[in-house]
Design a protein around this motif. Structure first.
Motif, mmCIF file in Angstrom:
data_model
loop_
_atom_site.group_PDB
_atom_site.id
_atom_site.type_symbol
_atom_site.label_atom_id
_atom_site.label_comp_id
_atom_site.label_asym_id
_atom_site.label_seq_id
_atom_site.Cartn_x
_atom_site.Cartn_y
_atom_site.Cartn_z
ATOM 1 N N PRO A 157 -1.653 -34.873 -5.851
ATOM 2 C CA PRO A 157 -0.083 -34.602 -6.083
ATOM 3 C C PRO A 157 0.741 -33.745 -4.899
ATOM 4 O O PRO A 157 0.106 -33.037 -4.328
ATOM 5 N N ILE B 138 -2.744 -28.962 -8.926
ATOM 6 C CA ILE B 138 -2.212 -29.520 -7.766
ATOM 7 C C ILE B 138 -3.094 -29.005 -6.611
ATOM 8 O O ILE B 138 -3.563 -29.796 -5.614
ATOM 9 N N THR C 163 2.925 -28.206 -2.852
ATOM 10 C CA THR C 163 4.303 -28.278 -3.452
ATOM 11 C C THR C 163 5.215 -28.121 -2.162
ATOM 12 O O THR C 163 4.964 -27.782 -1.157
ATOM 13 N N CYS D 251 -2.111 -23.034 -4.513
ATOM 14 C CA CYS D 251 -1.387 -24.112 -4.098
ATOM 15 C C CYS D 251 -0.604 -23.998 -2.852
ATOM 16 O O CYS D 251 0.264 -23.032 -2.976
ATOM 17 N N ALA E 277 4.325 -32.156 -5.013
ATOM 18 C CA ALA E 277 5.065 -31.897 -6.256
ATOM 19 C C ALA E 277 6.319 -31.232 -5.659
ATOM 20 O O ALA E 277 6.425 -30.340 -4.653
#
Length: 346
Positions: free
Chosen positions: A160, A239, A246, A267, A162
């Motif tokens: 992912p 994630i 992110t 993350c 994000a």
């Protein structure tokens, strides 16, 4: 000592989440209350009776009279200042400033003189000092125990990428959607993920869903308007553990809580070099504001380069220490020792 925190919006995220994170440790030393102008699901996260809503000026005045706080902490919500004066100005007044937007304008037009100013970063201390405000202390944002609980991240089958924030101009969600579009187009197989927007106007929601529906690269994107706060640590962990990261497109940050949350949970983050973000992120993680091609390049590298991912996480331990609740409590205790008028601080 009775400490009453006052804030406009009882919404998950931002200031309200900070009040929740503080509560467990702060309430061991002080009698903590929280007063909101409106609630969007946050009051129920506190123990019964701790947080309540006062939707009108009269209700705010009555609530302050009822509590008779030793210290009133008003966070970016000037309506409570009038209510405090009308209630007889009980206790000490602390202004806590988190906002970096035009909402700061009320500070130049204060009808009352606070006993102390609190903010969350050295960046903000400088910003407020330039307005002639003093004395100013820094009480950093904090994370409570749930952020250090062990979880077993699931295998997601994809990485992912994000973005987490409100659907507004400050967080630049449109730039974020374009950035995710660029990353997904260059790296098929990633899962673009947007988190936030539960309280967004219908027009913003419509614009987002149209973007997701009409961009081929975002065909696999997921939008989560609201994630319960208790689930956020596990989300960041999932994630990161699945090789994702992110990205941020914010215009400014007084602290950068979502960035800190991500780092604490392992993350990586790519973010613009704005506000207080350079205080908590390594240089490798930062891109010049608006340089979204560079942001995409950094994100794509983070998806495949283990060494680069490690560099992006190099400040994680510093952030863990800085956001520990005990650190924030010690800083807040020092503020009260300097400003409290009517009660003794432990």
């Amino acid at each position: 000592m009775k400490v009453l925190f006052c804030y406009r919006y009882g919404v998950i995220g931002g200031v309200s989440t900070q009040l929740l994170n503080r509560y467990t440790h702060f309430s061991a030393e002080f009698e903590i209350g929280v007063l909101y102008e409106s609630d969007h699901g946050m009051v129920a996260h506190f123990p019964p009776g701790v947080a309540r809503v006062a939707a009108t000026d009269d209700a705010r005045e009555a609530a302050i009279r009822d509590v008779q706080p030793d210290v009133l902490v008003v966070i970016d919500s000037p309506s409570f200042l009038t209510a405090w004066q009308r209630a007889g100005a009980p206790g000490s007044l602390i202004l806590e400033v988190h906002t970096t937007t035009a909402n700061l304008s009320y500070l130049g037009d204060l009808a009352v003189q606070p006993d102390h100013i609190v903010t969350v970063s050295e960046y903000m201390r400088g910003k407020l000092g330039a307005l002639g405000l003093s004395p100013i202390s820094v009480v950093p944002n904090c994370l409570d125990e749930r952020w250090y609980a062990e979880t077993v991240p699931p295998a997601l089958g994809s990485s992912p990428v994000a973005w987490i924030g409100k659907l507004d101009g400050h967080k630049r969600w449109r730039a974020a959607a374009d950035l995710l579009d660029r990353i997904a187009a260059a790296r098929p197989g990633v899962t673009p993920l947007l988190v936030g927007g539960y309280t967004a106007p219908v027009s913003e929601v419509s614009a987002l869903t149209t973007k997701l529906a009409t961009s081929p690269a975002l065909g696999s994107a997921r939008w989560l308007p609201r994630v319960d706060y208790d689930m956020m640590p596990a989300l960041y962990s999932a994630i990161g553990a699945n090789g994702g990261l992110t990205v941020s497109t914010t215009t400014d940050e007084s602290f950068g809580m979502s960035v800190a949350e991500a780092l604490v949970r392992g993350c990586p983050v790519i973010a613009p070099a704005v506000g207080a973000l350079p205080e908590i992120l390594p240089e490798e993680a930062l891109y010049p504001p608006g340089a979204y091609a560079e942001a995409a390049d950094k994100a794509l590298r983070a998806l495949s380069d283990a060494g680069f991912r490690a560099a992006l996480m190099s400040t994680a331990q510093l952030v863990r220490e800085r956001t520990h609740t005990e650190y924030a409590l010690a800083a807040f205790r020092n503020v009260l020792q300097r400003s409290a008028k009517s009660a003794k601080v432990a």
